[in-house]
Enzyme design. Structure first.
Site, PDB file in Angstrom:
ATOM      1  N   ASP A  90      -2.562   4.727  -2.185  1.00 18.94           N
ATOM      2  CA  ASP A  90      -3.892   4.938  -1.543  1.00 18.94           C
ATOM      3  C   ASP A  90      -4.474   6.854  -2.015  1.00 18.94           C
ATOM      4  O   ASP A  90      -2.937   7.330  -2.330  1.00 18.94           O
ATOM      5  CB  ASP A  90      -2.998   5.735   0.069  1.00 18.94           C
ATOM      6  CG  ASP A  90      -4.652   6.054   0.680  1.00 18.94           C
ATOM      7  OD1 ASP A  90      -5.236   5.155   1.594  1.00 18.94           O
ATOM      8  OD2 ASP A  90      -4.084   6.988   1.623  1.00 18.94           O
ATOM      9  N   GLU A 133      -5.778   4.470  -6.033  1.00 19.72           N
ATOM     10  CA  GLU A 133      -7.214   3.971  -5.673  1.00 19.72           C
ATOM     11  C   GLU A 133      -8.017   6.138  -6.335  1.00 19.72           C
ATOM     12  O   GLU A 133      -7.367   7.173  -5.612  1.00 19.72           O
ATOM     13  CB  GLU A 133      -7.227   4.376  -4.032  1.00 19.72           C
ATOM     14  CG  GLU A 133      -8.507   4.463  -3.114  1.00 19.72           C
ATOM     15  CD  GLU A 133      -8.519   4.953  -1.387  1.00 19.72           C
ATOM     16  OE1 GLU A 133      -9.356   4.576  -1.093  1.00 19.72           O
ATOM     17  OE2 GLU A 133      -7.402   5.221  -0.931  1.00 19.72           O
ATOM     18  N   ASP A 192       1.267  -1.535   0.272  1.00 18.00           N
ATOM     19  CA  ASP A 192      -0.145   0.093   0.005  1.00 18.00           C
ATOM     20  C   ASP A 192       0.814   0.997   0.161  1.00 18.00           C
ATOM     21  O   ASP A 192       1.942   0.813   1.062  1.00 18.00           O
ATOM     22  CB  ASP A 192      -0.623   0.644   1.345  1.00 18.00           C
ATOM     23  CG  ASP A 192      -2.487   0.505   0.848  1.00 18.00           C
ATOM     24  OD1 ASP A 192      -2.100   1.828   0.477  1.00 18.00           O
ATOM     25  OD2 ASP A 192      -3.149  -0.248   1.529  1.00 18.00           O
ATOM     26  N   HIS A 199     -11.419  -2.457   3.315  1.00 20.99           N
ATOM     27  CA  HIS A 199     -11.469  -2.322   4.743  1.00 20.99           C
ATOM     28  C   HIS A 199     -11.420  -0.410   5.284  1.00 20.99           C
ATOM     29  O   HIS A 199     -12.341  -0.105   5.873  1.00 20.99           O
ATOM     30  CB  HIS A 199     -10.067  -1.673   4.832  1.00 20.99           C
ATOM     31  CG  HIS A 199      -9.093  -0.486   3.564  1.00 20.99           C
ATOM     32  ND1 HIS A 199      -8.433  -0.665   3.438  1.00 20.99           N
ATOM     33  CD2 HIS A 199      -8.500   0.725   4.638  1.00 20.99           C
ATOM     34  CE1 HIS A 199      -8.193   0.727   2.635  1.00 20.99           C
ATOM     35  NE2 HIS A 199      -8.037   0.679   3.755  1.00 20.99           N
ATOM     36  N   ASP A 200     -12.685   0.204   3.238  1.00 22.86           N
ATOM     37  CA  ASP A 200     -13.309   1.389   3.789  1.00 22.86           C
ATOM     38  C   ASP A 200     -14.488   1.077   3.627  1.00 22.86           C
ATOM     39  O   ASP A 200     -15.325   2.230   4.462  1.00 22.86           O
ATOM     40  CB  ASP A 200     -12.764   2.074   3.530  1.00 22.86           C
ATOM     41  CG  ASP A 200     -11.380   2.745   3.274  1.00 22.86           C
ATOM     42  OD1 ASP A 200     -11.065   2.595   4.622  1.00 22.86           O
ATOM     43  OD2 ASP A 200     -10.618   2.941   2.012  1.00 22.86           O
TER      44      ASP A 200
HETATM   45  C1  NOJ Z   1      -7.918   5.523   2.061  1.00 24.65           C
HETATM   46  C2  NOJ Z   1      -7.555   4.634   2.832  1.00 24.65           C
HETATM   47  O1  NOJ Z   1      -7.732   2.922   2.289  1.00 24.65           O
HETATM   48  C3  NOJ Z   1      -8.389   4.852   4.184  1.00 24.65           C
HETATM   49  O2  NOJ Z   1      -8.200   3.948   4.720  1.00 24.65           O
HETATM   50  C4  NOJ Z   1      -7.677   5.900   4.546  1.00 24.65           C
HETATM   51  O3  NOJ Z   1      -8.051   5.996   5.444  1.00 24.65           O
HETATM   52  C5  NOJ Z   1      -7.105   6.898   3.404  1.00 24.65           C
HETATM   53  N1  NOJ Z   1      -7.405   6.860   2.563  1.00 24.65           N
HETATM   54  C6  NOJ Z   1      -6.257   8.046   3.785  1.00 24.65           C
HETATM   55  O4  NOJ Z   1      -5.346   7.164   3.350  1.00 24.65           O
END
Ligand code: NOJ
Length: 541
Positions: free
Chosen positions: A199, A241, A98, A315-316
């Protein structure tokens, strides 16, 4: 488009904190992952996307990095990391790291230095602005609530943080910052990693003074330079992302001729259960027609100028079976429906840990049970704005990130076999029923469905390369599509509801060739198909 290994691969995302603890401190670790590589090999995946394992004070569970070239104490050592890469590679599994370079932790040495004053050589690694009329420089908001500007008493300036105030944004305009990032990426590439998940990469081209955050004017210039200075000479997977991506934007990132990324995560379908123009916490019913339309659009519009990533979970996000399926009576059926629908589309599928055993959301009743900074900040902000506790908890239960972060349920022993200590986050009480052990013992389990889908991909070029077409005349609650490759046709039909449904597709005749299904079925008469709740199958036609 030249064929690439990552087009035929399946990726499995590990959130290390919650995967497997090996030393009883209640926190998952690298040794835990090494010990579970056989399990992942049994599932059949090719790639692990490892959520951040770097040194971090864990304000945002590792997405706040204080040293990119060291490992978080709780997770182990660099020796463990080297061993993980080597042992995974022995099993033909690549490790994708990541890459979190929109921001660092406030404990990163660059920021510690930068805070020392305006003359410090690291000052310009971050984004500092003077107050405007004694207040914040402008209206930019943090994703984690409140202003994106934090005041620094010592210097009388504000610094930018698009996430928590402990995650200051890096200044990508500064060539030195770029060079630091390239060096760090090369450090990991030399270790033999299989690529990077990037990210919030769409934010690095921001122009804060114009309140531009996503898709800034220099974004693609930066990514082309990154490609050239780092992974361009390696055969790796890179996935960005990119929350705001449309298919046109996705092509800018992933058209091979542009030499940027392999693919991006697009999130258009992810917003379908939130009220227009509001936040993710403002809930609304999923519009299934829209879901079909959006996914079909992505399937057909990239052509040779890009490649799709396919996912329901990470995970989000809340667990898909709880979100848009049925995590009670039809958990098994609906979890398999999501699996079949996604894995037979065109693109690289991503499985989020626990999805393959149908793990569910884990409701809470009080904010004291929450770990995630995003939910906690939103709770405080909304309380002040006058929302009731009940309303806020309802939003957290529907959308909070902890839902996906509860530890993996390995078996029915104490703490679900995740740890012998006290788990860092509560374990879902349904673990005696929903766990890996039960799934492995049952030939009809959700795990077995995922395993079969991965094998289908490996053995049938149509799954990877076939053209996709939505079956447009299907009733609202039926998601049906066709794949076509070298004269072969597969039809996938899913009843996306807890009611019985029928559909008639006489043009496909009859098939005795059922490829995969979630209820017993030996054949299909396409002119008169009766579907049980969430019934889904793929058949040759
Ligand atoms: C996206 C990530 O997937 C998330 O978990 C994170 O809080 C934010 N970016 C900030 O890095």
């Amino acid at each position: 488009m030249e064929k690439k290994w990552w087009q035929t691969s399946v990726v499995y995302q590990i959130y290390p904190r919650s995967f497997q603890d090996s030393n009883g401190d209640g926190i998952g670790d690298l040794r835990g992952i090494i010990n579970r590589l056989d399990y992942l090999q049994t599932l059949g995946i090719d790639v692990i996307w490892l959520s951040p394992v770097y040194k971090s004070p864990n304000d945002d569970n590792g997405y706040d990095i204080s040293d990119y070239q060291d490992i978080m104490d709780e997770f182990g050592t660099m020796e463990d990391m080297d061993e993980l890469i080597a042992k995974a590679n022995e099993k033909q599994i690549k490790i994708v790291m990541d890459l979190v370079v929109n921001h660092t932790s406030d404990e990163h040495k660059w920021f510690v230095e930068a805070k020392k004053g305006k003359e410090n050589p690291y000052r310009d690694y971050y984004i500092w602005r003077d107050p405007v009329e004694g207040d914040v420089p402008n209206a930019l908001k943090s994703t984690f609530s409140g202003s994106a500007w934090e005041y620094d008493e010592a210097s009388g300036q504000y610094f930018l943080h698009l996430f928590s105030k402990r995650q200051p944004d890096l200044n990508w305009e500064n060539k030195k910052v770029q060079q630091e990032v390239w060096d760090m990426m090369n450090f990991w590439l030399e270790k033999g990693v299989g690529g990077f998940r990037m990210d919030v990469i769409d934010l690095v081209g921001k122009v804060p003074d114009q309140e531009i955050t996503g898709n800034g004017p220099k974004l693609h210039e930066y990514l082309q330079e990154m490609h050239q200075k780092t992974f361009g000479n390696y055969d790796v997977l890179t996935v960005g992302e990119t929350w705001g991506a449309t298919p046109e934007i996705a092509k800018l990132y992933s058209n091979p001729e542009r030499k940027e990324l392999s693919m991006v995560f697009q999130f258009e379908h992810i917003g379908l259960d939130q009220q227009e123009g509001k936040e993710k916490w403002d809930l609304k019913q999923l519009d299934l027609g829209e879901l079909k339309k959006i996914l079909a659009k992505w399937q057909t519009s990239l052509g040779n100028e890009g490649w799709n990533s396919l996912f329901w979970n990470n995970h989000d996000l809340p667990r898909i079976v709880s979100r848009w399926g049925n995590d009670q009576k039809y958990r098994n059926e609906s979890a398999k429906m999501f699996a079949i629908l996604l894995h037979l589309m065109k693109g690289t599928p991503y499985i989020y840990q626990g999805e393959e055993i149908g793990m569910t959301n884990c409701p809470i009743s009080d904010i004291s049970e929450v770990n995630d900074i995003e939910s906690i900040n939103m709770y405080n902000e909304r309380l002040e704005e006058g929302y009731s506790k009940e309303e806020i908890i309802e939003s957290i239960n529907a959308k909070g990130r902890d839902n996906a972060r509860t530890p993996i349920q390995w078996d029915n022993t104490v703490n679900a076999g995740f740890t012998t200590g006290t788990p860092w986050l509560h374990i879902n009480p349904n673990y005696p029923d929903i766990n890996v052990k039960n799934n492995l013992e049952d030939p009809n389990s959700i795990f077995r469905c995922y395993q079969k889908l991965i094998q289908l991909r490996k053995n049938n070029p149509i799954v990877v390369w076939g053209e996709f077409a939505l079956i447009e005349n299907a009733p609202e609650e039926i998601f049906a599509y066709r794949r076509t490759y070298e004269g072969e046709n597969w039809v996938v039909i899913a009843n996306f509801s807890d009611k019985e449904r029928t559909i008639s597709l006489p043009e496909y005749g009859e098939s005795q060739d059922i490829i995969i299904n979630n209820y017993q079925r030996e054949s299909v008469q396409f002119d008169n198909i009766y579907l049980k709740p969430y019934e889904t199958f793929a058949a040759k036609a």
